[in-house]
Design a protein around this motif. Sequence first.
Motif, short mmCIF file in Angstrom:
data_model
loop_
_atom_site.label_atom_id
_atom_site.label_comp_id
_atom_site.label_asym_id
_atom_site.label_seq_id
_atom_site.Cartn_x
_atom_site.Cartn_y
_atom_site.Cartn_z
N TYR A 4 0.84 -1.19 0.00
CA TYR A 4 0.00 0.00 0.00
C TYR A 4 0.88 1.25 0.00
CZ TYR A 4 -4.05 -2.88 1.18
OH TYR A 4 -5.05 -3.81 1.16
N ILE A 5 0.48 2.24 -0.80
CA ILE A 5 1.19 3.52 -0.86
C ILE A 5 0.19 4.64 -0.65
CG2 ILE A 5 2.65 5.04 -2.24
CD1 ILE A 5 4.00 2.40 -1.64
N PHE A 6 0.47 5.55 0.28
CA PHE A 6 -0.36 6.74 0.50
C PHE A 6 0.27 7.93 -0.23
CE2 PHE A 6 -1.36 4.05 4.15
CZ PHE A 6 -2.74 4.12 4.19
N THR A 7 -0.43 8.45 -1.19
CA THR A 7 0.10 9.58 -1.95
C THR A 7 -1.04 10.45 -2.42
OG1 THR A 7 1.61 10.23 -3.73
CG2 THR A 7 0.11 8.39 -4.17
N GLY A 8 -0.72 11.61 -3.03
CA GLY A 8 -1.74 12.53 -3.51
C GLY A 8 -1.11 13.65 -4.31
N PRO A 9 -0.91 14.83 -3.70
CA PRO A 9 -0.34 15.94 -4.45
C PRO A 9 1.12 15.75 -4.84
CG PRO A 9 -0.61 16.54 -2.14
CD PRO A 9 -1.32 15.23 -2.34
N THR A 10 1.86 14.96 -4.07
CA THR A 10 3.29 14.79 -4.38
C THR A 10 3.50 13.95 -5.63
OG1 THR A 10 3.95 15.03 -2.07
CG2 THR A 10 5.47 13.86 -3.53
N LEU A 11 2.73 12.88 -5.78
CA LEU A 11 2.92 11.96 -6.89
C LEU A 11 1.59 11.35 -7.28
CD1 LEU A 11 5.25 10.54 -8.58
CD2 LEU A 11 5.00 8.64 -6.95
N HIS A 12 1.23 11.48 -8.54
CA HIS A 12 -0.02 10.86 -9.01
C HIS A 12 0.10 9.35 -8.96
CE1 HIS A 12 -1.01 14.72 -11.48
NE2 HIS A 12 -1.31 14.84 -10.20
N ALA A 13 -1.01 8.69 -8.67
CA ALA A 13 -1.02 7.24 -8.59
C ALA A 13 -0.57 6.59 -9.89
CB ALA A 13 -2.42 6.74 -8.21
N GLU A 14 -0.95 7.21 -11.04
CA GLU A 14 -0.56 6.63 -12.33
C GLU A 14 0.96 6.61 -12.48
OE1 GLU A 14 -2.72 9.00 -11.86
OE2 GLU A 14 -4.62 8.00 -12.37
N GLU A 15 1.62 7.69 -12.04
CA GLU A 15 3.09 7.72 -12.10
C GLU A 15 3.68 6.67 -11.16
OE1 GLU A 15 4.93 11.89 -12.55
OE2 GLU A 15 3.12 12.20 -11.32
N GLY A 16 3.08 6.54 -10.00
CA GLY A 16 3.60 5.58 -9.03
C GLY A 16 3.49 4.15 -9.52
N ARG A 17 2.38 3.81 -10.15
CA ARG A 17 2.21 2.43 -10.64
C ARG A 17 3.22 2.06 -11.69
NH1 ARG A 17 -3.31 4.15 -10.65
NH2 ARG A 17 -4.37 3.41 -8.76
N ALA A 18 3.73 3.05 -12.43
CA ALA A 18 4.76 2.76 -13.42
C ALA A 18 6.07 2.36 -12.75
CB ALA A 18 4.98 3.98 -14.31
N LEU A 114 1.75 21.90 1.84
CA LEU A 114 1.18 22.71 0.77
C LEU A 114 -0.33 22.54 0.77
CD1 LEU A 114 0.43 20.33 -1.42
CD2 LEU A 114 2.74 20.70 -2.23
N SER A 115 -1.03 23.41 0.05
CA SER A 115 -2.46 23.23 -0.12
C SER A 115 -2.71 22.57 -1.46
CB SER A 115 -3.19 24.59 -0.06
OG SER A 115 -2.73 25.44 -1.09
N HIS A 116 -3.82 21.83 -1.55
CA HIS A 116 -4.10 21.09 -2.79
C HIS A 116 -5.59 20.92 -2.98
CE1 HIS A 116 -5.02 17.42 -0.50
NE2 HIS A 116 -3.98 17.72 0.25
N ALA A 117 -5.99 20.59 -4.19
CA ALA A 117 -7.39 20.33 -4.51
C ALA A 117 -7.80 18.98 -3.95
CB ALA A 117 -7.60 20.38 -6.02
N GLY A 118 -9.08 18.67 -4.06
CA GLY A 118 -9.59 17.42 -3.54
C GLY A 118 -9.33 16.25 -4.46
N GLU A 119 -9.79 15.06 -3.99
CA GLU A 119 -9.56 13.84 -4.76
C GLU A 119 -10.20 13.89 -6.13
OE1 GLU A 119 -9.86 8.99 -4.07
OE2 GLU A 119 -10.77 10.38 -2.62
N GLU A 120 -11.36 14.55 -6.23
CA GLU A 120 -12.05 14.62 -7.51
C GLU A 120 -11.25 15.40 -8.55
OE1 GLU A 120 -13.00 18.16 -5.08
OE2 GLU A 120 -12.98 15.98 -4.71
N ASP A 121 -10.32 16.23 -8.08
CA ASP A 121 -9.46 17.00 -8.99
C ASP A 121 -8.03 16.50 -8.94
OD1 ASP A 121 -9.00 18.95 -10.89
OD2 ASP A 121 -8.71 20.57 -9.45
N GLY A 122 -7.84 15.24 -8.53
CA GLY A 122 -6.53 14.62 -8.57
C GLY A 122 -5.53 15.16 -7.56
N PHE A 123 -6.01 15.78 -6.47
CA PHE A 123 -5.12 16.34 -5.44
C PHE A 123 -4.14 17.37 -6.04
CE2 PHE A 123 -6.12 11.97 -3.95
CZ PHE A 123 -6.84 12.31 -2.81
#
Length: 454
Positions: A4-18, A114-123
């Motif tokens: 399991y990896i917890f991420t959001g504004p730092t790294l998109h999940a799609e990038e992480g899966r690669a 930092l501040s970031h958008a919500g999950e619906e906007d990809g953090f």
Amino acid sequence: MKVYIFTGPTLHAEEGRAELDAVFLPPALQGDVYRAAREHPVAIGLIDGCFEGAPAVWHKEILWAMSEGIHVYGSASMGALRAAELAPFGMEGVGTIFESFQRGELEDDDEVTLSHAGEEDGFRPLSEAMVNLRATLANAERAGVVGSRVRDGLERLAKGMYYPERGYPALLARAAREGLPASELRALRAWLPEGQVNQKRADALAMLCRMREHLASRPGPKQVSYTFARTDAWEEARRRCEPLRLEAGAALPRDSLLEELRVSGRFPRARLGALARALALEESQRQGVEPDVATLQAACDGLRREHGLLEVEPFLRWLKQQRIEEPARFLREEAQVRWVETVLEPEMERCLPDHLRSTGEYGALLERTRRKAHALEKAGLERPGLAEAGLTEEALWRWYFTERLGGPVPAELDTYALRLGFTDVDTLRRAALREFCFLRLESEERPGSGRSSR
């Protein structure tokens, strides 16, 4: 191998899966690491975590996860903070930011905030982290875009800004008002689109790479040098974090399940059963019980007998119907509960009267027990058979299940007997015959029954 990896504004999940085959989750809140660890992954990677609106990831849930044999990594953001604080206990930090905190060069949490958008906007990030600003300005100085005086001035101004306001346009505007050299600011503005550094992202990718390489070596369970202390505060926090699930991967709103139990009238007994199971698991863990293969098989066989699931296919369908996603974990805990039931059977019997008193059942139950014993003894029916009752086997079960309990006759009487705590179907038959004879005797003694009494 579950990771399991917890991420959001730092790294998109799609990038992480690669970079790493893992389940990518949103930024962690307090309790999320505990809930993830309950799924028994090989490793957990903490990159991003939230802190506004809910408590941040608790150090103790990370310590608990590691004590359960789970490798826990941290990097880039909240993960770097927790890794620097828990490195002496075995949390594995990765990256430049983690190292800066560990050496004491960075101390403030706002360095990674930092501040970031919500999950619906990809953090999506809405501001820039101070550690990224520092890395970018250092890179600009190395490239000869700004001098050391301007770099120091820009870092000082950025550090003085409230973290949601930090960003290159706002920083450059403030620097111009403060009178920093306009030529260097213009050069920096032109250089930024190509030259800025995202140190958080680089560290996050480095952590995923480290995890991939480490896990490929099959390191085995995490070994820790400390003994995890199960304090009252930990137990209360753990209780609040326990998940309720209906479907795979979907958390069940707690109130929904409780409403169904309450409206059906089943909540009091379900609550007591859940409490007993929780205490049994706690006791088995306290005593270090680890079921062997034979014990697991016995637990599985007992469960199948009790539910009439002796054939493999019905049992597999039952597991699916009950949403048991991890049969190995479920059966391990079932074996631990059954072990505790066996060990504490005498204690259970000692506590049973007080439990019945607390539910208000004891007085009436005791009075009925005495009345039944007296009536059966007086009639010479302490151990009645089918002949004494005037019933056939089929008629007895039809009366007991259909008329007395209001349900169908079970297909597997042995299974039903075991589920109720009888040793076998013979003891269930004897109890049913005693009940039938007692009710018949009481009916005959009532006024208007056709018999006289004094």
